[in-house]
Design a protein around this motif. Structure first.
Motif, PDB file in Angstrom:
ATOM      1  N   GLY A 165     -12.920  -7.844   0.844  1.00 37.56           N
ATOM      2  CA  GLY A 165     -12.492  -6.786  -0.064  1.00 37.56           C
ATOM      3  C   GLY A 165     -12.361  -7.300  -1.484  1.00 37.56           C
ATOM      4  O   GLY A 165     -12.469  -8.505  -1.744  1.00 37.56           O
ATOM      5  N   THR A 166     -12.146  -6.362  -2.384  1.00 36.57           N
ATOM      6  CA  THR A 166     -11.941  -6.721  -3.786  1.00 36.57           C
ATOM      7  C   THR A 166     -10.679  -6.039  -4.297  1.00 36.57           C
ATOM      8  O   THR A 166     -10.318  -4.950  -3.831  1.00 36.57           O
ATOM      9  CB  THR A 166     -13.127  -6.285  -4.669  1.00 36.57           C
ATOM     10  N   VAL A 167     -10.041  -6.684  -5.258  1.00 37.01           N
ATOM     11  CA  VAL A 167      -8.885  -6.090  -5.931  1.00 37.01           C
ATOM     12  C   VAL A 167      -9.345  -5.702  -7.332  1.00 37.01           C
ATOM     13  O   VAL A 167      -9.877  -6.543  -8.069  1.00 37.01           O
ATOM     14  CB  VAL A 167      -7.706  -7.084  -5.994  1.00 37.01           C
ATOM     15  N   ARG A 168      -9.193  -4.426  -7.668  1.00 37.09           N
ATOM     16  CA  ARG A 168      -9.659  -3.916  -8.949  1.00 37.09           C
ATOM     17  C   ARG A 168      -8.684  -4.272 -10.066  1.00 37.09           C
ATOM     18  O   ARG A 168      -7.554  -4.681  -9.819  1.00 37.09           O
ATOM     19  CB  ARG A 168      -9.836  -2.394  -8.876  1.00 37.09           C
ATOM     20  N   GLY A 169      -9.128  -4.043 -11.294  1.00 40.27           N
ATOM     21  CA  GLY A 169      -8.277  -4.331 -12.448  1.00 40.27           C
ATOM     22  C   GLY A 169      -6.988  -3.536 -12.446  1.00 40.27           C
ATOM     23  O   GLY A 169      -5.999  -3.918 -13.063  1.00 40.27           O
ATOM     24  N   THR A 170      -6.996  -2.413 -11.726  1.00 42.32           N
ATOM     25  CA  THR A 170      -5.788  -1.593 -11.595  1.00 42.32           C
ATOM     26  C   THR A 170      -4.888  -2.093 -10.466  1.00 42.32           C
ATOM     27  O   THR A 170      -3.906  -1.447 -10.121  1.00 42.32           O
ATOM     28  CB  THR A 170      -6.190  -0.144 -11.302  1.00 42.32           C
ATOM     29  N   LEU A 171      -5.244  -3.248  -9.893  1.00 44.05           N
ATOM     30  CA  LEU A 171      -4.524  -3.866  -8.771  1.00 44.05           C
ATOM     31  C   LEU A 171      -4.477  -2.965  -7.542  1.00 44.05           C
ATOM     32  O   LEU A 171      -3.462  -2.858  -6.856  1.00 44.05           O
ATOM     33  CB  LEU A 171      -3.114  -4.318  -9.203  1.00 44.05           C
ATOM     34  N   ASP A 172      -5.605  -2.288  -7.269  1.00 44.60           N
ATOM     35  CA  ASP A 172      -5.796  -1.551  -6.023  1.00 44.60           C
ATOM     36  C   ASP A 172      -6.793  -2.326  -5.169  1.00 44.60           C
ATOM     37  O   ASP A 172      -7.716  -2.951  -5.695  1.00 44.60           O
ATOM     38  CB  ASP A 172      -6.379  -0.152  -6.290  1.00 44.60           C
ATOM     39  N   LEU A 173      -6.600  -2.230  -3.855  1.00 37.05           N
ATOM     40  CA  LEU A 173      -7.519  -2.910  -2.935  1.00 37.05           C
ATOM     41  C   LEU A 173      -8.658  -1.979  -2.544  1.00 37.05           C
ATOM     42  O   LEU A 173      -8.435  -0.807  -2.222  1.00 37.05           O
ATOM     43  CB  LEU A 173      -6.756  -3.333  -1.675  1.00 37.05           C
ATOM     44  N   HIS A 174      -9.874  -2.509  -2.557  1.00 32.91           N
ATOM     45  CA  HIS A 174     -11.019  -1.799  -1.978  1.00 32.91           C
ATOM     46  C   HIS A 174     -11.502  -2.643  -0.806  1.00 32.91           C
ATOM     47  O   HIS A 174     -12.045  -3.732  -0.996  1.00 32.91           O
ATOM     48  CB  HIS A 174     -12.142  -1.626  -3.004  1.00 32.91           C
ATOM     49  N   SER A 175     -11.272  -2.154   0.413  1.00 34.21           N
ATOM     50  CA  SER A 175     -11.656  -2.914   1.594  1.00 34.21           C
ATOM     51  C   SER A 175     -11.723  -1.993   2.802  1.00 34.21           C
ATOM     52  O   SER A 175     -10.931  -1.054   2.919  1.00 34.21           O
ATOM     53  CB  SER A 175     -10.625  -4.023   1.858  1.00 34.21           C
ATOM     54  N   ASP A 176     -12.673  -2.272   3.696  1.00 34.84           N
ATOM     55  CA  ASP A 176     -12.742  -1.560   4.977  1.00 34.84           C
ATOM     56  C   ASP A 176     -12.162  -2.396   6.105  1.00 34.84           C
ATOM     57  O   ASP A 176     -12.193  -1.974   7.246  1.00 34.84           O
ATOM     58  CB  ASP A 176     -14.211  -1.226   5.325  1.00 34.84           C
ATOM     59  N   ASP A 177     -11.679  -3.586   5.785  1.00 31.88           N
ATOM     60  CA  ASP A 177     -11.193  -4.483   6.828  1.00 31.88           C
ATOM     61  C   ASP A 177      -9.763  -4.093   7.236  1.00 31.88           C
ATOM     62  O   ASP A 177      -8.844  -4.130   6.407  1.00 31.88           O
ATOM     63  CB  ASP A 177     -11.207  -5.926   6.298  1.00 31.88           C
ATOM     64  N   PRO A 178      -9.555  -3.731   8.509  1.00 29.01           N
ATOM     65  CA  PRO A 178      -8.228  -3.246   8.923  1.00 29.01           C
ATOM     66  C   PRO A 178      -7.140  -4.293   8.747  1.00 29.01           C
ATOM     67  O   PRO A 178      -6.014  -3.962   8.354  1.00 29.01           O
ATOM     68  CB  PRO A 178      -8.409  -2.895  10.408  1.00 29.01           C
ATOM     69  N   GLY A 179      -7.459  -5.577   9.032  1.00 26.26           N
ATOM     70  CA  GLY A 179      -6.448  -6.620   8.905  1.00 26.26           C
ATOM     71  C   GLY A 179      -5.993  -6.779   7.466  1.00 26.26           C
ATOM     72  O   GLY A 179      -4.791  -6.839   7.173  1.00 26.26           O
ATOM     73  N   LEU A 180      -6.956  -6.826   6.567  1.00 26.06           N
ATOM     74  CA  LEU A 180      -6.615  -6.982   5.153  1.00 26.06           C
ATOM     75  C   LEU A 180      -5.868  -5.751   4.644  1.00 26.06           C
ATOM     76  O   LEU A 180      -4.907  -5.866   3.877  1.00 26.06           O
ATOM     77  CB  LEU A 180      -7.881  -7.237   4.336  1.00 26.06           C
TER      78      LEU A 180
END
Ligand code: SF4
Ligand code: SF4
Length: 156
Positions: free
Chosen positions: A107-122
């Motif tokens: 996943g990635t963390v955007r500049g707005t400090l939101d997570l973009h990820s499809d990984d359930p664990g993360l």
């Protein structure tokens, strides 16, 4: 984790309504407005980008894109890099890339400090991040990196 813009231009592709040219004042100079902040600014096309700016086929094909965006090779470049508004200069699309121990990107963390990820664990760990992170973004960013690293993630 220093952010390095790859000049892919994707963040500028739909900003045509937000970075507005009010009038042209010279061959390469413009009075503009940054609509989201209501801030007027003047812009001169960077000297080394005047040739690519002069090709209007890209904005004609991409009417939603910022009027100052132009292709150059594989890049999409801001042609007013020197004079672009502050929110453009400080924008960071991705501040962290989060991977598992083998280096598989989760996943990635955007500049707005939101997570973009499809990984359930993360995503589950991120719920804890949201509950516990410092409110101040400047303090939160390094805190999040350490928090994820302590749980076995690689953070780049
Ligand atoms: S800030 Fe991100 S999305 Fe925008 S041009 Fe740079 S790499 Fe691309
Ligand atoms: S001024 Fe430059 S950085 Fe800002 S939206 Fe337009 S092309 Fe992108």
């Amino acid at each position: 984790m220093a952010f390095s813009c790859r000049q892919c231009g994707s963040c500028c592709m739909y900003l045509g309504d937000y970075i507005v040219i009010e009038r042209q004042t010279g061959p390469f100079t413009f009075d503009c407005e940054s609509v989201s902040t209501g801030t007027p600014f003047t812009a001169e096309v960077d000297e080394d980008k005047q040739t690519i700016f002069g090709d209007f086929s890209f904005p004609e094909r991409n009417p939603a894109a910022c009027r100052f965006l132009r292709p150059e090779g594989n890049l999409l470049r801001c042609t007013i890099h020197r004079d672009s508004p502050a929110q453009c200069k400080f924008y960071r699309c991705v501040v962290m890339r989060v991977s598992d121990v083998r280096g598989l990107l989760l996943g990635t963390v955007r500049g707005t400090l939101d997570l973009h990820s499809d990984d359930p664990g993360l995503r589950a760990v991120w719920e804890e991040v949201v509950r516990r992170r410092p409110k101040d973004d400047g303090k939160a960013e390094p805190w999040i990196a350490v928090f994820l690293q302590e749980r076995g993630y690689r953070v780049d």
